[in-house]
Design an enzyme around this catalytic site. Structure first.
Site, PDB file in Angstrom:
ATOM      1  N   HIS A 319       0.693  -1.297  -0.116  1.00  0.00           N
ATOM      2  CA  HIS A 319       0.057  -0.063  -0.057  1.00  0.00           C
ATOM      3  C   HIS A 319       0.830   1.201  -0.045  1.00  0.00           C
ATOM      4  O   HIS A 319       0.833   2.164  -0.951  1.00  0.00           O
ATOM      5  CB  HIS A 319      -0.854   0.031   1.091  1.00  0.00           C
ATOM      6  CG  HIS A 319      -1.982   1.048   1.254  1.00  0.00           C
ATOM      7  ND1 HIS A 319      -2.896   1.171   0.024  1.00  0.00           N
ATOM      8  CD2 HIS A 319      -2.238   2.077   1.969  1.00  0.00           C
ATOM      9  CE1 HIS A 319      -3.530   2.247   0.411  1.00  0.00           C
ATOM     10  NE2 HIS A 319      -3.326   2.845   1.466  1.00  0.00           N
ATOM     11  N   HIS A 329       2.228  11.629   3.261  1.00  0.00           N
ATOM     12  CA  HIS A 329       2.627  10.424   3.361  1.00  0.00           C
ATOM     13  C   HIS A 329       4.190  10.449   3.032  1.00  0.00           C
ATOM     14  O   HIS A 329       4.989   9.214   2.797  1.00  0.00           O
ATOM     15  CB  HIS A 329       2.077   9.196   2.721  1.00  0.00           C
ATOM     16  CG  HIS A 329       0.543   9.438   3.024  1.00  0.00           C
ATOM     17  ND1 HIS A 329       0.153   9.110   4.091  1.00  0.00           N
ATOM     18  CD2 HIS A 329      -0.364   9.542   2.190  1.00  0.00           C
ATOM     19  CE1 HIS A 329      -1.322   9.017   4.206  1.00  0.00           C
ATOM     20  NE2 HIS A 329      -1.521   9.404   3.093  1.00  0.00           N
ATOM     21  N   HIS A 356      -1.979   4.723  -1.453  1.00  0.00           N
ATOM     22  CA  HIS A 356      -1.934   5.475  -0.513  1.00  0.00           C
ATOM     23  C   HIS A 356      -1.804   6.999  -0.639  1.00  0.00           C
ATOM     24  O   HIS A 356      -2.452   7.796  -0.363  1.00  0.00           O
ATOM     25  CB  HIS A 356      -0.632   4.950   0.460  1.00  0.00           C
ATOM     26  CG  HIS A 356      -0.745   5.573   1.563  1.00  0.00           C
ATOM     27  ND1 HIS A 356      -1.935   5.258   2.613  1.00  0.00           N
ATOM     28  CD2 HIS A 356       0.433   5.858   2.728  1.00  0.00           C
ATOM     29  CE1 HIS A 356      -1.376   5.658   3.934  1.00  0.00           C
ATOM     30  NE2 HIS A 356      -0.168   5.948   3.713  1.00  0.00           N
ATOM     31  N   HIS A 358      -2.542  10.217  -3.072  1.00  0.00           N
ATOM     32  CA  HIS A 358      -3.814  10.226  -4.114  1.00  0.00           C
ATOM     33  C   HIS A 358      -3.285  11.160  -5.229  1.00  0.00           C
ATOM     34  O   HIS A 358      -3.589  12.210  -5.464  1.00  0.00           O
ATOM     35  CB  HIS A 358      -4.872  11.028  -3.365  1.00  0.00           C
ATOM     36  CG  HIS A 358      -5.173  10.347  -2.033  1.00  0.00           C
ATOM     37  ND1 HIS A 358      -6.116  11.225  -1.115  1.00  0.00           N
ATOM     38  CD2 HIS A 358      -5.155   9.143  -1.447  1.00  0.00           C
ATOM     39  CE1 HIS A 358      -6.431  10.212  -0.240  1.00  0.00           C
ATOM     40  NE2 HIS A 358      -5.913   9.017  -0.381  1.00  0.00           N
TER      41      HIS A 358
END
Length: 499
Positions: A319, A329, A356, A358
């Site tokens: 992910h 992230h 994960h 976008h």
């Protein structure tokens, strides 16, 4: 007589087709006119072919052999923001469309090899409330009848069924119990009996888009696709769903079928399977991935058993991305990278897919933040769509570099993000320009298609959702070089003895 060995046939699939076509054309013309192909004519033909190929070189799709590429950032299109509309609960596309215990939410998943698949479906209706009584899964059989034609269906397989509950100890949240979920594995299938991937004789195609979380509405909405085209899933942060008794991943573990047992994994959080000349490895970022963990030891055994003569391509997916230049992230999965990257590199993993974030991003071949012709291409396709909107800020832009401690995610097993120790960003937590390992990035929702052309060439194409299917957002041939990479890489010290 013209021998193919007299000419240099390019490894590039497009060039090779042009050479072959002109070669066949020349032989055909010679046969029809009964003329003798002199040495002068043969060299004229070679010269003509070279000119023809050179003329289209400027329009050819680039390949990783042309890399590493200069970093590209496509400017964000502000008009794309805020145009999505959530479907209301009353929309028929997300409403239950069967009655009683008729099958619904039908999906297909692959088993470890092409001759086996999993069929999953649900019977009975879910319930939400404070006082709910779960259905009894033993009241309905889990049986699939199948065959090479609709009539008669000559084969039958039985599986298992279950019901799961979501019990929330939080004020204001009601409890949930599912319908009866069925999983049945079909075996002994013939290669042409079902779709593993969209296939022709020499080409295999895989549709890729990393969805955020798959719930009941998604499965109703997607049934028309995933009941015909296999879907393979791996857990993400939205599947954690902690509930009473500190249970987590309950819906994920219940709703989907995984080839875990077939791939000798003891967990639905990591497994592998073969399809279309590719050995796929699905890894869990939200369960223990340390070198002493069961997942790591399973990964060592799985990689050691890959037969590259049967599945020359090695593709991994999990992910959260390791190579991510967006502020969102950023370096969040650094602990996992430090534990697992060397092992994946040592076995020559070709491509890594993540979600994960976008947005879309494709890397150059990279290993340990360094450009490396034997490193995998990392592709983030976390742009399948999400109500949290797109990631648009880059960590290398002014004032967008996150504070290191803010990158910590307690669900991912620790904090490992530190400053770079070498390269242009040495001593810094972020680059001050798009990193050299980032080849292409764009903040747009979309999806990608991977087409395996042969044992060394694969075409990756990414499409923006807002464009027509004929307009390409990003495209590159990913080329394996086993003679360069697999023979020169040393494997890390094995921990098999500890398993």
């Amino acid at each position: 007589k013209i021998h193919a060995s007299a000419y240099h046939i390019s490894d590039h699939p497009i060039k090779r087709k042009i050479y072959s076509f002109l070669h066949i054309l020349a032989i055909s013309l010679a046969g029809k006119s009964k003329m003798f192909l002199t040495k002068t004519f043969r060299w004229f033909l070679v010269f003509s072919v070279s000119i023809a190929v050179a003329a289209i070189d400027d329009n050819l799709i680039p390949s990783t052999l042309d890399g590493p590429f200069e970093p590209v950032t496509v400017p964000y299109d502000v008009s794309l923001r805020g145009n999505a509309v959530d479907l209301p609960d009353t929309d028929p596309r997300v409403r239950r469309c069967v009655e009683g215990f008729e099958p619904e939410q039908i999906s297909v998943s692959l088993s470890v090899n092409y001759d086996s698949v999993w069929i999953s479906w649900i019977t009975g209706e879910f319930q939400i409330g404070n006082n709910i009584t779960p259905l009894n899964p033993n009241t309905v059989a889990s049986v699939v009848r199948y065959g090479r034609s609709r009539v008669p269906l000559t084969d039958e397989a039985s599986g298992y069924s279950l019901v799961y509950n979501q019990l929330y100890p939080f004020e204001g949240l009601q409890n949930y119990t599912s319908g009866i979920i069925h999983h049945v594995r079909l075996t002994g299938l013939r290669h042409s009996g079902y779709l593993t991937l969209t296939q022709t004789e020499t080409q295999h195609t895989l549709l890729l888009s990393m969805w955020r979380s798959l719930n009941i509405s998604h499965e109703w909405f997607m049934q028309s696709l995933i009941s015909r085209t296999p879907i393979m899933v791996i857990e993400g942060n939205h599947e954690i769903e902690e509930q009473a008794g500190k249970q987590s991943f309950v819906a994920y573990r219940s709703r989907f079928a995984f080839p875990s047992e077939e791939s000798k994994s003891s967990s639905p959080f990591y497994y592998s399977f073969n399809a279309g000349g590719i050995h796929f490895i699905m890894l869990g970022a939200y369960v223990d991935y340390s070198k002493s963990a069961k997942q790591y030891k399973w990964l060592e055994r799985d990689l050691a058993n890959v037969d590259r003569s049967m599945t020359p391509w090695l593709v991994a997916a999990w992910h959260p991305p390791w190579y991510n230049t967006y502020t969102a992230h950023y370096k969040e999965a650094e602990c996992m990278r430090l534990e697992m990257e060397e092992l994946l590199y040592s076995y020559g993993v070709d491509i890594v897919f993540n979600g994960h974030v976008h947005a879309y991003e494709r890397s150059n071949r990279v290993y340990n933040y360094t450009l490396d012709p034997c490193g995998p291409v990392h592709i983030t396709v976390g742009d399948g769509g999400n109500r949290e909107k797109m990631a648009i800020e880059h960590a290398d832009e002014a004032a967008n570099c996150p504070e290191p401690s803010s990158t910590y995610d307690e669900d991912m097993g620790g904090f490992c993000a530190t400053n770079f120790t070498s390269g242009p960003a040495a001593g810094k937590f972020c680059w001050d320009q798009q990193p050299d390992y980032s080849a292409f990035r764009e903040s747009s929702f979309g999806h990608g298609i991977l087409e395996v052309k042969n044992e060394t060439w694969a075409l990756w194409t990414w499409y923006r959702n807002q464009d027509s299917s004929g307009k390409v957002g990003d495209q590159v041939y990913i080329v394996r070089q086993p003679e360069l990479c697999l023979g020169s890489i040393k494997l890390p010290k094995s921990s098999f003895a500890d398993s």
